[in-house]
Design an enzyme around this catalytic site. Structure first.
Site, PDB file in Angstrom:
ATOM      1  CB  ALA A 177     -18.607 -22.864 -12.476  1.00 32.06           C
ATOM      2  CB  THR A 178     -20.206 -27.601 -14.217  1.00 32.09           C
ATOM      3  OG1 THR A 178     -20.191 -27.255 -15.616  1.00 32.09           O
ATOM      4  CG2 THR A 178     -21.288 -26.810 -13.505  1.00 32.09           C
ATOM      5  N   GLY A 179     -16.701 -27.731 -14.729  1.00 33.10           N
ATOM      6  CA  GLY A 179     -15.626 -28.576 -15.242  1.00 33.10           C
ATOM      7  C   GLY A 179     -14.767 -29.107 -14.103  1.00 33.10           C
ATOM      8  N   GLY A 212      -5.643 -20.593 -16.467  1.00 31.55           N
ATOM      9  CA  GLY A 212      -4.798 -21.773 -16.607  1.00 31.55           C
ATOM     10  C   GLY A 212      -5.133 -22.529 -17.870  1.00 31.55           C
ATOM     11  CB  THR A 259      -2.983 -25.198 -22.076  1.00 30.37           C
ATOM     12  OG1 THR A 259      -3.831 -26.367 -22.051  1.00 30.37           O
ATOM     13  CG2 THR A 259      -2.395 -24.972 -20.694  1.00 30.37           C
ATOM     14  CB  ALA A 317       0.463 -20.070 -14.955  1.00 33.17           C
ATOM     15  CG  HIS A 364      -1.979 -34.273 -18.872  1.00 33.96           C
ATOM     16  ND1 HIS A 364      -0.721 -34.062 -19.399  1.00 33.96           N
ATOM     17  CD2 HIS A 364      -2.120 -33.358 -17.876  1.00 33.96           C
ATOM     18  CE1 HIS A 364      -0.137 -33.062 -18.761  1.00 33.96           C
ATOM     19  NE2 HIS A 364      -0.969 -32.606 -17.836  1.00 33.96           N
ATOM     20  CG  HIS A 365      -7.512 -35.921 -17.885  1.00 31.54           C
ATOM     21  ND1 HIS A 365      -8.374 -35.478 -18.849  1.00 31.54           N
ATOM     22  CD2 HIS A 365      -6.960 -34.815 -17.331  1.00 31.54           C
ATOM     23  CE1 HIS A 365      -8.380 -34.153 -18.886  1.00 31.54           C
ATOM     24  NE2 HIS A 365      -7.526 -33.724 -17.967  1.00 31.54           N
ATOM     25  CE  LYS A 415      -3.067 -31.082 -21.118  1.00 30.70           C
ATOM     26  NZ  LYS A 415      -3.831 -29.889 -20.715  1.00 30.70           N
ATOM     27  CB  THR A 436       2.985 -28.242 -17.899  1.00 32.63           C
ATOM     28  OG1 THR A 436       1.872 -27.676 -17.222  1.00 32.63           O
ATOM     29  CG2 THR A 436       4.160 -28.355 -16.947  1.00 32.63           C
TER      30      THR A 436
END
Length: 255
Positions: free
Chosen positions: A10-12, A92, A94, A116, A148-149, A152, A159
């Protein structure tokens, strides 16, 4: 019917976006949100609780569905708890290995599970057209670049791997080459894959098809993480009415 949502991580970066998106959705109510070290924090007025209390919260708060953006190991643990409690699960996350993917499949035998790598509707549109492009341009060189940032963890992105699966399913390729160094000429029928990590880039995926003195570039660029959160919440509302099974975001937007 109001869909009662539990949120993990929740804090991510994504957890905060999911809480905001669910709060803005007329058909949703966030009934709990957890993270590993809550430290009394609140997000959009929701008190963040310890992930160690997840099992108890699933029983006490009776969520309809849990939305997860954490890590592979924790996501599997959450999915197994949801399967035992009869709660649908949307993730979500990965970077799953084969064993972890099988664990998600096992959970889907008990409840509806939707995994996904990307919840942007534009990415689904890209997936829908990339295979057709490969079929229409046989023999063209194919390269995939994703950015990506810098925080990651997995590379290539989930994706990117899903795009690669679609490319491979629609053409005759010898394999994937990840990056290049030194004397490394391109081999016929290979797919070049390049993962960039820099700054605060939300997410960009580009498929390049080149040959016959021409090139085609298919690109998706996410400008705000809110698009992924909104898609995940849409998926949660949709899956709340589904029977046990393994689902994909394509199932959500096809209806």
């Amino acid at each position: 019917m109001t869909v009662r949502v539990g949120v993990t991580g929740a804090t991510g970066r994504m957890g905060r976006e999911v809480i905001a998106a669910a709060a803005d959705h007329a058909d949703c109510e966030v009934v709990f949100a957890v993270t590993r070290e809550p430290e009394g924090e609140t997000v959009d007025g929701i008190e963040i609780e310890s992930a160690g209390e997840f099992d108890a919260l699933v029983v006490e708060r009776e969520p309809t569905v849990v939305i997860d953006f954490t890590g592979p190991e924790s996501a599997v643990d959450y999915a197994e708890t949801c399967a035992d409690a009869g709660v649908a699960f949307v993730t979500g996350t990965t970077g799953f290995d084969d064993g972890q993917r099988k664990a998600l499949e096992s959970a889907s035998e008990e409840v509806a599970v939707l995994h996904a790598p990307n919840f942007a509707r534009g990415v689904q549109a890209l997936l829908n057209v990339v295979g057709e492009a490969v079929q229409n341009l046989p023999g063209y060189d194919v390269e995939l670049v994703e950015t990506h940032h810098n925080a990651k963890r997995d590379a290539p992105s989930g994706t990117a791997n899903r795009l690669l699966e679609e490319i491979e399913a629609n053409g005759n390729f010898s394999g994937r080459t990840h990056g290049r160094e030194g004397e490394d000429p391109r081999e016929e029928s290979e797919i070049g894959v390049h993962a960039l990590r820099a700054g605060n880039v939300t997410g960009e995926h580009e498929v390049i098809l080149a040959g016959n003195h021409e090139e085609v570039r298919l690109t998706h660029r996410a400008e705000d993480r809110g698009v992924f959160a909104a898609g995940a919440v849409d998926a949660a509302v949709w899956i709340a009415g589904q029977k046990a099974g393994d689902y994909d975001f394509a199932d959500v937007i096809s209806e």
